[in-house]
Design an enzyme around this catalytic site. Structure first.
Site, PDB file in Angstrom:
ATOM      1  N   ASN A 172     -51.321   1.406 -40.607  1.00 34.83           N
ATOM      2  CA  ASN A 172     -50.813   2.334 -39.436  1.00 34.83           C
ATOM      3  C   ASN A 172     -49.833   1.452 -38.885  1.00 34.83           C
ATOM      4  OD1 ASN A 172     -51.089   4.710 -37.506  1.00 34.83           O
ATOM      5  ND2 ASN A 172     -51.404   2.969 -36.238  1.00 34.83           N
ATOM      6  N   TRP A 190     -53.592   0.484 -26.181  1.00 37.41           N
ATOM      7  CA  TRP A 190     -53.419   1.736 -26.947  1.00 37.41           C
ATOM      8  C   TRP A 190     -54.538   2.650 -26.408  1.00 37.41           C
ATOM      9  CZ3 TRP A 190     -54.683  -1.479 -32.005  1.00 37.41           C
ATOM     10  CH2 TRP A 190     -56.068  -2.039 -31.679  1.00 37.41           C
ATOM     11  N   ASP A 287     -43.504   2.125 -15.410  1.00 35.78           N
ATOM     12  CA  ASP A 287     -43.576   2.962 -16.750  1.00 35.78           C
ATOM     13  C   ASP A 287     -42.650   4.146 -16.667  1.00 35.78           C
ATOM     14  OD1 ASP A 287     -44.854   4.404 -18.846  1.00 35.78           O
ATOM     15  OD2 ASP A 287     -46.450   2.776 -18.584  1.00 35.78           O
TER      16      ASP A 287
END
Length: 489
Positions: A172, A190, A287
């Site tokens: 992945n 994550w 962000d």
């Protein structure tokens, strides 16, 4: 547009005037962010900071700062051509067997592209020209950007994280930001539904207490990077998809400390492990929402080996209130998503994720409505079909006479075709991005669906309004004399 690696791509950009080399001394602490942000908002070129303050390694920013450069990175000549990438993904997700010789002939180009899917394994690679281990591993020698004033620490943003779960053959690839903790440690942020986190979870179940091998590639070729952020089918590896985009097989090399394979042409490789149970508080960071996020705990990635090219380039970006580079990526990838959705829902005419909605939190769908309740079915389909939309808070569905990308058109449909009580769906306790501090609980919140379509019998007892439209005859008549009238210059 074909290229072999990041450097080949940069040469192509430079030929087209899409790369700016900056020789001034620029500080990775805040200054690069401000310059990159101004450049992106002006639709400017990719930036190569050749003289970062305190470092001898160049920094590449704003690589995907326009939808056109994203298209180029995916091997396409323009943004519209990304529809073809979406059609290819839709085909690979649910391939249709040829219906006859003619259909087989028409599908030959797709089958030919599939031949580029397997990876090519190398025994030597540019990314392993320099090998550092043990105490020689030192992230402080890499010009990792400190993007915003209140950020907790420098942040690795374009790290291509490579993992493999114990029950899967394929690897992945995912893009997860990584806070630098020290010379050989970063925090791997994550989310629980992402591929790397799922691989780690399965590893802990299969091998409790054992270290989980992880590698991170910095400065991979654009096709591989973009493959990691594209909704490829679960049965297709990101390396295979990158080969399809690039037109030749993705070259990989085995890591020195584990069995993972990384892009052979990458600039820098970080190899190491995650110790189960070793967590650290991550953040706050500015962000893509335009706010600093909350502090939360994530696994610590310990780096045992750092390999790189002799003259490595560090690839970086920043995230902030849209538009930023992730928002631009969202605009381009929107074109890839449309054919994938249309394959499953042929009634969909267009699908749009406005970048101002943080690229995924609001979606506008236009459709050819065929029966009462049809719009609500499409809403549910959007939320459930692709993982990319599980965090979409608002879905607005309109008829095909509305331009999904024109907010004036959408507002007109909402205000003239909706009754708030009848045409709004509310769902509570659904998955929400944990960065969304507006939700009552971290990671769990509500969703709203707005049916802004014309209502059919069964949906209303009222006689429905007829849109005002001028006759074609009058339009054509006025067209012939419009310039002579000389009203609007």
């Amino acid at each position: 547009m074909k290229y072999r690696d990041l450097r080949d791509f940069l040469s192509l950009l430079e030929e087209k005037g899409e790369l700016k080399r900056i020789t001034f001394e620029i500080d990775p602490y805040l200054e690069m962010t401000e310059i990159a942000d101004r450049t992106l908002r002006a639709g400017g070129p990719a930036l190569l900071f050749e003289n970062p303050k305190g470092f001898d390694m160049p920094v590449l920013c704003n690589l995907f700062g326009t939808p056109e450069r994203v298209a180029m990175g995916m091997g396409q000549d323009d943004v519209k051509a990304l529809h073809e990438v979406g059609k290819l993904l839709a085909f690979l997700k649910e391939p249709d067997p040829p219906k006859g010789f003619r259909d087989l002939f028409d599908k030959l180009p797709k089958f030919k592209q599939v031949l580029n899917m397997p990876t090519k394994r190398l025994s030597k690679a540019p990314c392993q020209e320099v090998v550092l281990t043990g105490d020689d591993v030192d992230l402080t020698k890499i010009p990792v950007m400190h993007c915003w004033p209140e950020d907790a620490a420098p942040l690795i943003t374009w790290g291509l994280t490579v993992t493999r779960g114990p029950f899967k053959e394929r690897q992945n690839l995912g893009i997860y930001r990584q806070q630098v903790l020290g010379k050989n440690k970063v925090i791997m942020r994550w989310l629980s539904h992402r591929g790397g986190a799922l691989d780690f979870q399965e590893w802990c179940q299969k091998h409790p207490g054992e270290r989980f091998p992880v590698s991170v590639a910095l400065g991979a070729d654009p096709a591989t990077i973009l493959g990691a952020v594209t909704p490829v089918p679960d049965t297709l590896s990101e390396y295979a998809f990158a080969g399809l985009l690039r037109g030749n097989k993705t070259e990989v090399v085995k890591c020195l400390s584990n069995d993972l394979e990384v892009p052979a042409s990458a600039e820098i490789i970080l190899e190491g492990y995650i110790e189960p149970g070793e967590l650290a508080p991550e953040g706050p960071y500015g962000d893509h929402t335009g706010y600093y996020n909350e502090i939360d705990s994530f696994p610590v990635f310990t780096i045992t080996h750092l390999t790189r090219r002799k003259d490595a380039i560090y690839h970086s970006t920043y995230t902030g209130r849209p538009p930023d580079e992730p928002a631009v990526l969202g605009v381009a990838l929107n074109e890839v998503l449309v054919p994938i959705l249309q394959k499953q829902f042929p009634e969909i005419v267009d699908f749009y994720l406005p970048p101002e909605g943080c690229s995924y939190r609001l979606a506008v769908v236009t459709m050819k409505k065929q029966y009462a309740g049809h719009a609500k079915r499409v809403m549910m389909g959007v939320w459930s079909y692709l993982r990319q939309f599980m965090y979409t808070k608002f879905v607005i569905v309109c008829d095909d006479d509305v331009n999904a990308r024109d907010w004036k058109d959408v507002i007109w449909a909402i205000t003239t075709r909706m009754d708030p009580a009848r045409d709004t769906i509310m769902m509570e306790n659904t998955p929400i991005d944990y960065l969304d501090f507006a939700s009552p609980v971290s990671g769990l919140g509500s969703k709203m669906g707005l049916d802004a379509t014309n209502k059919w019998p069964g949906e209303t007892e009222r006689e429905w309004g007829r849109p005002i439209v001028m006759t074609d005859e009058i339009k054509q008549r006025v067209d012939t004399i419009w310039e002579q009238l000389d009203i609007v210059k």
